[in-house]
Design a protein around this motif. Structure first.
Motif, PDB file in Angstrom:
ATOM      1  N   ARG A 344     -35.815   3.486  -2.570  1.00  9.46           N
ATOM      2  CA  ARG A 344     -36.676   4.026  -3.658  1.00  9.46           C
ATOM      3  C   ARG A 344     -38.251   3.525  -3.450  1.00  9.46           C
ATOM      4  O   ARG A 344     -38.356   2.545  -2.589  1.00  9.46           O
ATOM      5  CB  ARG A 344     -36.161   3.626  -5.021  1.00  9.46           C
ATOM      6  N   GLU A 347     -42.858   0.065  -6.534  1.00  6.62           N
ATOM      7  CA  GLU A 347     -43.562   0.274  -7.869  1.00  6.62           C
ATOM      8  C   GLU A 347     -44.581  -0.773  -8.295  1.00  6.62           C
ATOM      9  O   GLU A 347     -43.856  -1.948  -8.104  1.00  6.62           O
ATOM     10  CB  GLU A 347     -42.130   0.334  -8.687  1.00  6.62           C
ATOM     11  N   THR A 349     -46.040  -2.201 -11.750  1.00  5.14           N
ATOM     12  CA  THR A 349     -46.111  -1.874 -13.167  1.00  5.14           C
ATOM     13  C   THR A 349     -47.012  -2.752 -13.953  1.00  5.14           C
ATOM     14  O   THR A 349     -47.213  -3.895 -13.575  1.00  5.14           O
ATOM     15  CB  THR A 349     -44.809  -2.432 -14.068  1.00  5.14           C
ATOM     16  N   LYS A 360     -47.135   2.668 -14.528  1.00  2.37           N
ATOM     17  CA  LYS A 360     -46.492   2.555 -13.180  1.00  2.37           C
ATOM     18  C   LYS A 360     -47.054   3.414 -12.249  1.00  2.37           C
ATOM     19  O   LYS A 360     -47.681   4.483 -12.278  1.00  2.37           O
ATOM     20  CB  LYS A 360     -44.902   2.973 -13.345  1.00  2.37           C
ATOM     21  N   TYR A 361     -47.229   2.539 -10.886  1.00  2.52           N
ATOM     22  CA  TYR A 361     -47.682   3.246  -9.925  1.00  2.52           C
ATOM     23  C   TYR A 361     -46.858   3.176  -8.629  1.00  2.52           C
ATOM     24  O   TYR A 361     -46.219   2.151  -8.521  1.00  2.52           O
ATOM     25  CB  TYR A 361     -49.047   2.500  -9.608  1.00  2.52           C
ATOM     26  N   TYR A 362     -46.842   4.250  -7.853  1.00  2.08           N
ATOM     27  CA  TYR A 362     -45.736   4.171  -6.897  1.00  2.08           C
ATOM     28  C   TYR A 362     -46.168   4.703  -5.478  1.00  2.08           C
ATOM     29  O   TYR A 362     -47.461   5.254  -5.435  1.00  2.08           O
ATOM     30  CB  TYR A 362     -44.609   5.547  -7.085  1.00  2.08           C
ATOM     31  N   THR A 363     -45.549   4.138  -4.510  1.00  2.00           N
ATOM     32  CA  THR A 363     -45.853   4.418  -2.959  1.00  2.00           C
ATOM     33  C   THR A 363     -44.576   4.417  -2.319  1.00  2.00           C
ATOM     34  O   THR A 363     -43.782   3.833  -2.553  1.00  2.00           O
ATOM     35  CB  THR A 363     -47.045   3.515  -2.458  1.00  2.00           C
ATOM     36  N   ASP A 386     -42.502  -4.329  -8.116  1.00  2.00           N
ATOM     37  CA  ASP A 386     -41.328  -3.658  -7.824  1.00  2.00           C
ATOM     38  C   ASP A 386     -40.037  -4.170  -8.702  1.00  2.00           C
ATOM     39  O   ASP A 386     -39.153  -4.711  -7.974  1.00  2.00           O
ATOM     40  CB  ASP A 386     -41.115  -4.090  -6.346  1.00  2.00           C
TER      41      ASP A 386
END
Length: 869
Positions: A344, A347, A349, A360-363, A386
């Motif tokens: 996945r 992340e 937070t 939340k920020y995702y890459t 994460d």
């Protein structure tokens, strides 16, 4: 395959009955008769659950584990009793009772009851392969860690080199297109291997209920294993460089290898990163240390970090956390995740003190396990890295860059970067955790809870003091952070008790309770305020509690004169256009009511009062239609309630002793909360007041961005407007059951997923984030999504539908008048929001506690169960 989860339930019973013995390989195992061999399967609830054994030449599989047959007895009834033992020496019994050539009864030791099964030529959901037709990716040498030692090697002739032995691959299959299942044999011993590729460039191998992730050996550059490892400068304590199979990490950047040349114990490494080049000379002293020379710098001693965390830093550090005055800046975290358990996205937070929410920020993570993410922070800031996989709770500083290395197989976590010392120190510290039973704690009185909390706090303080004595050079940041972490963990929990007092009965928290909060928790706040999520939570609850104990002043009753005033204002603004009849009705309603009130005061004859009341009826019918037509009155009342609540909160904030920064943060939260509660833009009067009270541009941006968002949403057209149902056809129905039956009548023959929600309900809106995905699961199926909205203005209702994309061909939305909605909720037995129910094709409520949208698998099973009836 659910290796561990499915094993827990039946496995606990199974192994409780086993005896541990010292394992010694027997000279020979018992041979199982040919007619008993094969794949024997029984029905399971989920397709990926273990569904029966493979019985082979001299072994029986049980829950993904091979048990060899030590003894075998044929009994008078035709049953076979097997005495089994696995490679760990665990024993168990297995009974096999043939019924016909391809059916039998199975019973494992520890089972409550036997299971009927049938023999399959090919296991369910499996594509059978030959031992030599495995996917190309398998045929490599696989290593774990950075040592270069080969654990697994698959060869094209159907062999597996493992554990110093050569195994013949007897059979192979591809299960559910997600894992390869191999049966391998060495001499008389059999073993099952499960291979999966959850992440490019790695392989997960599971056997005997144990799993590990391995990587292909660096065949293109085997010389890298002479230098691999994480090197720490013992003079500063910093992790300076990491050498891995495919790249190096230096100065928080990834570097490619141009060349690695080793002569005796000296290695020359040439690295490149974009246009930058770096030459490094390494001289190995022993297994744990070396000397490094970077470019033209002088050689220095370095140690290989073989532990899970960095050792203690050798020098004191009294640097405080950065405080930038609460101006939005960014933080960059680059990293390498090795032996990933899942693929996945990465992340971050950020618990936002201004909004009261977690952002939340995702890459994405690339095929080698690398990532880079940049995200905004208001100041030095508490973050969660994460969570659920890397699971790091820490604090970062604005404008900084960090590098994270996490090896999930070795459980190693290291940070690199100029300001990484505190992050590494915090990784080594695990405050004592006491898991409290929520229901038990709720039964305590507030004072009992306070005293228990004080006891727990003292234990944490004692543990921290002991840790500081054992590690005397821990930084000032660490000492400050851990001290306040204890204080505000307590403060946050204590102020949550505000919800244990009954506001309607004017109950207060005990004086001793609040004296403790006011003397220990409120004074001397942490600086910056954003260091802890718990501090923001504490302050919001503290201000909220002070508002709770203020006697309620607002009166939402609308008098005839106020009703006239409201609608005249709406007409003047152009929000609505009153007809002459409606204006006259409002005027007459107001005047007649005044006359009735005066007659009541003067104790006039009741017949005279009744006569005037009769004159009201025509006006009331016009006004009732006006009120129900567009829900504007309800919307106006809700806005007034928010304004009153906001004014009260702002007054409380102004009354408390705090600096300007904290005051502006808390006030910004008040305005932001209105936006999130109503899902529509703030009125001009509030926007003007905000700009006068909040001068910090970063804080103003929070509200301005949301204001612009809801202005756009308000002007946006609704997709599938036909899914918003009119109330007029239901206007005459007052009985809750009749209303409900009328609403679901058009959808007979379809399964209905009912969502009872409100625009004011935070958990309702959290679940709506998953609505789109759920609708896709049932696209083209006979499933209707029915939404019944509770006590919400028309504009907020429509805006949320637009914001979350809730309108669709399969969706039906109602925003009924309060009396009708309340009647339906009483019939349905709604006690909390959101409430989800399932209604079958005949209109019967079959599940009053249906799975929520986030519970994808459970909802899928529940709906399909009804569809297949």
């Amino acid at each position: 395959m659910k290796h561990l989860r499915c094993f827990l339930l039946s496995g606990i019973l199974l192994f409780c009955c086993m005896q541990d013995v010292i394992y010694a390989q027997s000279a020979t195992f018992r041979t199982i008769p040919e007619p008993l061999r094969g794949y024997w399967q029984f029905k399971t609830n989920n397709v990926s659950d273990w569904n029966g054994p493979l019985i082979g030449e001299n072994f029986v599989e049980a829950l993904y584990t091979v048990f060899q047959v030590e003894q075998m007895e044929k009994e008078a009834d035709g049953s076979y009793l097997f005495h089994l033992r696995n490679q760990n020496g665990n024993k168990m019994d297995f009974r096999f009772t043939p019924i016909s050539e391809d059916s039998a009864i199975l019973f494992y030791q520890g089972w409550k009851e036997p299971k009927h099964c049938v023999r399959k030529l090919i296991p369910d959901h499996t594509e059978m392969l030959t031992p030599t037709t495995l996917p190309d990716i398998v045929y490599k040498k696989w290593v774990k860690g950075l040592s270069g030692n080969v654990l697994y090697e698959f060869t094209r002739d159907g062999k597996l080199l493992y554990d110093g032995k050569t195994w013949d691959i007897v059979s192979a299959g591809h299960f559910l297109n997600k894992e390869y299942r191999l049966l391998a044999k060495n001499g008389e011993q059999y073993k099952l291997f499960y291979l999966s590729f959850p992440f490019p460039g790695s392989m997960k191998v599971a056997a005997e209920l144990q799993s590990e992730t391995v990587f292909p050996i660096a065949t293109s550059r085997p010389e890298v294993y002479a230098i691999t490892g994480c090197l720490v400068n013992p003079a500063t304590g910093d992790w300076v460089i990491g050498f891995f199979e495919n790249f190096a990490v230096y100065q928080c950047r990834f570097w490619d290898y141009e060349s690695i040349r080793t002569k005796k114990n000296k290695t020359t490494i040439l690295l490149k990163s974009g246009t930058d080049r770096l030459a490094i000379q390494m001289k190995r002293n022993n297994e744990t240390s070396c000397t490094l020379k970077f470019g033209k710098e002088k050689p220095q001693a370095y140690n290989f970090c073989d532990s899970q965390r960095l050792p203690d830093y050798p020098q004191a550090d009294n640097t405080p956390f950065i405080d930038n005055g609460y101006r939005t800046d960014s933080v960059t975290i680059t990293g390498y995740l090795r032996n990933l358990p899942s693929d996945r996205p990465f992340e971050i937070t950020v618990p936002d003190m201004v909004t009261g929410r977690e952002v939340k920020y995702y890459t994405d993570i690339d095929s080698l396990g690398r990532f880079s993410i940049r995200f905004p922070v208001l100041n030095s800031h508490n973050i969660f890295i994460d969570w659920g996989r890397t699971t790091i709770w820490t604090c970062v500083e604005p404008g900084e860059t960090y590098f994270l290395f996490a090896d999930f197989a070795e459980r190693k976590k290291l940070f690199m970067g100029d300001k990484s010392r505190f992050l590494n120190e915090l990784l080594t510290y695990e405050s004592p955790r006491e898991y409290l039973n929520y229901d038990e704690e709720q039964k305590r009185s507030n004072l009992e809870y306070l005293h228990k909390t004080q006891e727990r706090t003292q234990r944490k303080i004692t543990y921290r003091e002991k840790f500081l004595r054992e590690h005397p050079l821990l930084s000032k940041k660490f000492r400050y952070y851990t001290e306040n972490a204890i204080r505000y963990d307590v403060a946050s929990d204590l102020m949550q008790r505000r919800f244990n007092v009954n506001r309607n009965k004017q109950e207060h928290l005990d004086k001793e309770f609040m004296d403790y909060v006011d003397s220990v928790c409120y004074p001397h706040p942490v600086q910056p305020y954003t260091l802890f999520r718990d501090y923001g939570s504490f302050m919001r609850d503290y201000v909220g509690y002070l508002g709770d104990i203020v006697p309620a002043k607002q009166n939402t009753n609308v008098t005839p004169s106020r009703l006239k005033e409201i609608y005249n204002e709406l007409d003047a603004k152009g929000t609505i256009k009153l007809s002459a009849e409606e204006k006259a009705a409002l005027h007459d309603f107001c005047e007649i009511q005044k006359k009735i009130d005066s007659l009541s005061v003067s104790k006039a004859d009741s017949l005279e009062i009744i006569a005037y009341a009769e004159k009201l009826k025509p006006n009331i019918e016009v006004i009732q239609y006006l009120v129900s037509r567009d829900n504007l009155l309800n919307e106006h009342i809700q806005t007034e309630m928010y304004l009153n609540a906001t004014n009260q909160s702002l007054a409380i904030i102004d009354s408390l002793q705090m600096d300007a920064n904290l005051r502006e943060i808390l006030k910004t939260n008040c305005y932001y909360t209105i936006l999130q509660g109503t899902h529509k833009e703030l009125p001009d009067i509030l926007m003007d007041r905000l700009k006068k009270e909040v001068s910090n541009p970063s804080l103003l941006t929070y509200v301005m961005n949301q204001q612009q968002k809801y202005e756009k949403i308000s002007n946006k057209a609704i997709e599938y407007p036909e899914s918003l149902m009119p109330n007029e056809p239901l206007a005459e129905i007052t009985d809750g059951e009749q209303l409900f039956r009328k609403i679901i009548e058009p959808y007979k023959g379809k399964v209905i997923y009912l969502d009872v929600w409100g625009t004011w309900c935070g958990p309702c809106k959290d679940m709506m984030q998953h609505a789109g995905k759920i609708k896709k699961l049932f696209a083209g199926k006979d499933v209707v999504f029915l939404y019944l909205c509770n006590h919400s203005s028309d504009k907020s209702w429509r805006n949320i539908i637009k914001e979350y994309g809730l309108a669709s061909k399969s969706a039906v939305h109602y925003n009924l008048p309060d009396k009708q909605q309340n009647a339906i909720e009483r019939f349905l037995g709604v006690r909390s929001f959101p409430t989800y129910m399932l209604i079958d094709k005949e209109g019967n409520i079959v599940n009053r506690e249906a799975p929520r949208p986030v519970m994808e698998d459970q909802l899928l099973n529940a709906v399909y169960k009804e569809l297949e009836k």
